[in-house]
Scaffold this motif. Structure first.
Motif, short mmCIF file in Angstrom:
data_model
loop_
_atom_site.label_atom_id
_atom_site.label_comp_id
_atom_site.label_asym_id
_atom_site.label_seq_id
_atom_site.Cartn_x
_atom_site.Cartn_y
_atom_site.Cartn_z
N LYS A 1 0.37 17.07 5.70
CA LYS A 1 -0.72 17.29 6.64
C LYS A 1 -1.98 16.56 6.19
CE LYS A 1 -2.52 21.35 8.98
NZ LYS A 1 -2.44 22.81 9.05
N GLN A 2 -2.29 16.69 4.90
CA GLN A 2 -3.50 16.06 4.39
C GLN A 2 -3.41 14.54 4.47
OE1 GLN A 2 -6.21 18.02 3.51
NE2 GLN A 2 -7.27 16.07 3.61
N ASN A 3 -2.23 13.99 4.15
CA ASN A 3 -2.02 12.53 4.24
C ASN A 3 -2.31 12.05 5.65
OD1 ASN A 3 0.80 11.88 1.98
ND2 ASN A 3 -1.32 12.39 1.60
N LEU A 4 -1.80 12.81 6.65
CA LEU A 4 -2.00 12.41 8.04
C LEU A 4 -3.47 12.51 8.42
CD1 LEU A 4 1.05 14.11 9.79
CD2 LEU A 4 0.88 11.81 8.89
N ILE A 5 -4.12 13.59 7.96
CA ILE A 5 -5.54 13.77 8.26
C ILE A 5 -6.35 12.65 7.62
CG2 ILE A 5 -7.53 15.23 7.71
CD1 ILE A 5 -5.63 17.64 8.04
N ASP A 6 -5.93 12.23 6.43
CA ASP A 6 -6.66 11.17 5.73
C ASP A 6 -6.47 9.81 6.39
OD1 ASP A 6 -7.73 12.89 3.90
OD2 ASP A 6 -6.18 12.60 2.40
N GLY A 7 -5.53 9.72 7.34
CA GLY A 7 -5.41 8.47 8.07
C GLY A 7 -4.11 7.72 7.90
N LEU A 8 -3.11 8.39 7.28
CA LEU A 8 -1.77 7.79 7.23
C LEU A 8 -1.09 8.19 8.53
CD1 LEU A 8 -0.26 6.33 4.80
CD2 LEU A 8 0.97 8.46 4.51
N SER A 9 -0.45 7.24 9.22
CA SER A 9 0.22 7.65 10.46
C SER A 9 1.57 8.26 10.11
CB SER A 9 0.39 6.45 11.39
OG SER A 9 1.34 5.57 10.86
N LYS A 10 2.13 9.00 11.07
CA LYS A 10 3.44 9.61 10.83
C LYS A 10 4.48 8.54 10.54
CE LYS A 10 2.80 13.95 13.29
NZ LYS A 10 3.11 14.76 14.48
N THR B 1 -5.25 6.03 14.04
CA THR B 1 -5.36 6.37 12.61
C THR B 1 -6.59 5.72 12.00
OG1 THR B 1 -3.79 4.60 12.19
CG2 THR B 1 -2.94 6.84 12.14
N GLN C 1 -6.13 5.17 -1.47
CA GLN C 1 -5.15 4.20 -0.98
C GLN C 1 -4.86 4.41 0.50
OE1 GLN C 1 -2.16 5.08 -3.87
NE2 GLN C 1 -2.60 3.30 -5.14
N ARG D 1 0.84 -1.20 0.00
CA ARG D 1 0.00 0.00 0.00
C ARG D 1 0.87 1.25 0.00
NH1 ARG D 1 -1.64 1.96 5.20
NH2 ARG D 1 -2.94 3.82 5.05
N VAL E 1 -2.61 16.03 13.74
CA VAL E 1 -1.46 16.70 13.13
C VAL E 1 -0.81 17.71 14.08
CG1 VAL E 1 -2.00 16.37 10.70
CG2 VAL E 1 -2.96 18.31 11.89
N LEU F 1 -9.43 7.99 12.14
CA LEU F 1 -9.33 9.02 11.10
C LEU F 1 -9.88 8.52 9.76
CD1 LEU F 1 -5.86 10.68 11.75
CD2 LEU F 1 -8.11 11.60 12.20
N ASN G 1 -5.41 20.67 -0.12
CA ASN G 1 -4.03 20.21 -0.26
C ASN G 1 -3.95 18.98 -1.16
OD1 ASN G 1 -2.99 22.13 1.56
ND2 ASN G 1 -3.64 20.87 3.28
N LEU H 1 2.14 20.10 12.66
CA LEU H 1 2.15 20.39 11.23
C LEU H 1 1.06 21.39 10.86
CD1 LEU H 1 2.74 16.73 10.44
CD2 LEU H 1 4.30 18.52 9.79
N ILE I 1 1.27 4.15 -2.94
CA ILE I 1 1.08 5.57 -2.69
C ILE I 1 2.30 6.36 -3.20
CG2 ILE I 1 0.88 7.31 -0.87
CD1 ILE I 1 -0.69 5.20 0.76
N GLY J 1 1.31 21.03 1.28
CA GLY J 1 0.41 20.76 2.39
C GLY J 1 -0.09 19.33 2.41
N THR J 2 0.52 18.48 1.57
CA THR J 2 0.01 17.12 1.42
C THR J 2 0.44 16.20 2.57
OG1 THR J 2 1.81 16.85 -0.15
CG2 THR J 2 -0.39 17.05 -1.05
#
Lengths: 277, 301
Positions: free
Chosen positions: A94-103, B70, B100, A3, B53, B73, B84, A277, A7, A91-92
């Motif tokens: 931040k957006q990736n993290l908001i969408d549910g990707l962990s740090k 997560t 994805q 996955r 974040v 989320l 973004n 972020l 990405i 800003g992606t």
């Protein structure tokens, strides 16, 4: 893992500059091989044919090629840096993290990319060396003897990309990250010079170039020491053989480079984890 | 009512500046919540914290009654500050990355692009989009996983009037499908038009939390108490002047919201005739709406 790779693939492959730079990098690697083999400059009326000098002889060719093409890593380093700093400027991240990707997953995806870049590049260098060796080497014995330099090349690139990743996460802008890389390199150089001067002052101006230097273990220096400038001995040329003296990778620098790779990955993780972020 | 989000005593300090100050509120399923406050009041920081974040200084929050991960989320769709995306990728490719990450089905991409009216532009690069289209794409992306909650931060910022109307209609359309919405805005007008509940923030503190229609009560309200608040509440409700009487504040004061004009003297007289002696009586003529306008005016001036 698949996955994360999917990405990353979407992020990099369709990014024109990254694609161009990557293609250029591999073209350059191939070109270096061709140029070294077929361009014979005349210096002072004497044709310089490095094949004649034994540049392509097994097992020295592994070290020679790995040393020459290592400078090209900066191309991929720039891509590694851009690939991260773009995530800040768009800003992606931040957006990736908001969408549910962990740090952690974000960092994993970048590290995976780094290792893939390093691996593909290593395979490429291996193939070029092998092909040139089969064409030009005066002996086909001991083909894989110096192969440890190819392993060292992989470690060298992995370290370098991890370092670039760390700088990019730290400084967030590609220009600053490249500048940071340069500054770091200069600072390491200064430390080396200072150390040499101190040792010379203690020993009445004498110094043993083969001696122990702490500065050899600074991050960039230790990675540079993985694949040293090939040792040459004019004696070999006079006797009509090769001027290159076979050597092998110093395991001490393998250990220190692997350590620094892990260190910068860990620092990157800490940095990302703590940052707002 | 099922609680979608509970925030408890959230504080975030940036150096010496306190962006969010002991903030607590909860969000119930199926409503549209407005997070209203002037710029710099802590709205975006609050959303940043609950979206993982921004690290909070202290405090906790729960999504769907569970500790946030997560995975929670992935049940939320959110856009923060501005759309973004990767400018060099097409709308479709951008949504593919989001899908994805969220683990959403690929076939949802076309569905959501259609919902936000961008299906015919799906092969165009993000950077060629107008701001309104970018914002709609962001909403489409946030909806990819059919989230239970949609979080929008200043979704109409910088849009032209037509774009604003399109976004508002879209929000109401999404809400009508049962999605809980949290909308941060500095525009009172926007919150009034779209939201059912509102949390008003000022300098990181809650100024008001409750229904929007109560906030805009036109006749003001009384803050009132006596020796026996229970009896007082009964009497107040028996009078024809009040919409509602609540003791929500927890400071021993009842809040009696007027539905017609009444001055303090007249109320005091009526209550005294009923045998109630007041300890506290203050009429708040100023509605929260006016208070809010006062805050924003001070900000802008």
């Amino acid at each position: 893992m698949k996955r994360l790779l999917n990405i990353e693939w979407n992020k990099i492959f369709y990014y024109k500059s990254a694609r161009i730079f990557t293609i250029l990098y591999f073209l350059m690697l191939a070109a270096v091989g061709v140029i070294l083999a077929y361009i014979k400059p005349e210096i002072g009326g004497i044709e310089l044919d490095i094949a004649q000098l034994g540049f392509f002889n097994f097992p020295d060719i592994w070290q020679n090629i790995a040393y020459v093409v290592a400078i090209g890593k900066i191309f991929l380093g720039v891509i590694v840096i851009m690939n991260v700093t773009n995530e800040f400027s768009n800003g992606t991240l931040k957006q990736n993290l908001i969408d549910g990707l962990s740090k952690k997953e974000f960092l994993q995806s970048k590290i995976l990319t780094n290792f893939i870049f390093a691996a593909v590049s290593t395979v490429f260098v291996f193939a070029i060396s092998l092909i040139l060796g089969f064409i030009f080497s005066n002996s086909q014995d001991a083909v894989f003897k110096g192969i440890d330099f190819i392993g060292a090349y992989f470690i060298k690139l992995s370290f370098f990309f991890s370092f670039c990743l760390f700088l990019a996460l730290l400084l967030k802008k590609s220009a600053f990250s490249l500048l940071g890389l340069f500054v770091w390199w200069v600072v390491e150089g200064i430390i080396s010079v200072v150390e040499v001067l101190i040792i010379m002052a203690r020993n009445n101006g004498n110094i043993d170039p083969e001696g122990f230097f702490i500065s050899n273990f600074l991050p960039l220096k230790s990675s540079a020491n993985l694949i040293n400038f090939p040792t040459m001995d004019p004696q070999g040329f006079i006797t009509g053989k090769s001027i290159f003296v076979s050597s092998s990778v110093d395991w001490v620098f393998v250990v220190s480079s692997v350590f620094y790779t892990a260190l910068f990955i860990w620092l990157s993780y800490r940095l990302l984890k703590k940052r707002d972020l | 009512m099922e609680k979608v989000l509970e925030i408890g005593h959230l504080t975030k300090k940036f150096g010496r500046m306190t962006a969010v100050d002991d903030l607590s509120f909860s969000v119930e399923k199926g409503n549209i919540y407005g997070l209203l406050g002037p710029n710099g009041s802590g709205k975006s920081t609050t959303l940043g914290i609950i979206l993982n974040v921004v690290n909070p200084t202290i405090g906790s929050w729960k999504w769907f009654g569970e500790e946030p991960t997560t995975n929670s989320l992935k049940k939320i769709g959110a856009i923060i500050e501005r759309p973004n995306f990767y400018p060099y990728l097409s709308a479709e490719k951008n949504l593919e990355i989001v899908a994805q990450i969220k683990g959403a089905e690929k076939h949802k991409i076309d569905e959501k692009l259609k919902l936000v009216g961008l299906l015919d532009r799906k092969h165009d690069k993000f950077r060629t989009f107008s701001l309104g289209m970018k914002q709609r794409l962001a909403i489409g992306a946030a909806l990819l996983n059919d989230p239970e909650v949609l979080i929008l931060d200043e979704p109409t910022n910088g849009l032209d009037p037509q774009g604003i109307i399109q976004i508002r209609e879209l929000i109401l359309q999404i809400a009508s499908m049962g999605t809980t919405i949290i909308l941060a805005s500095h525009l009172l007008d926007e919150v009034e038009k779209v939201c059912s509940h509102v949390v008003i923030l000022e300098k990181g503190k809650t100024l008001y939390s409750g229904r929007v229609d109560e906030m805009t009560a036109g006749f003001g309200y009384f803050e009132i108490s006596s020796g026996d608040n229970h009896r007082l509440q009964e009497v107040l409700l028996s009078l024809p002047h009040f919409d509602r009487v609540s003791s929500e504040n927890g400071n021993g004061l009842l809040k009696a919201i007027l539905k017609e004009d009444l001055n303090g003297e007249a109320l005091n007289k009526q209550l005294f005739e009923q045998g109630i002696v007041l300890k506290h009586l203050v009429k708040r003529k100023e509605s929260l709406e006016q208070q809010f306008l006062q805050i924003t005016k001070n900000q802008n001036g």
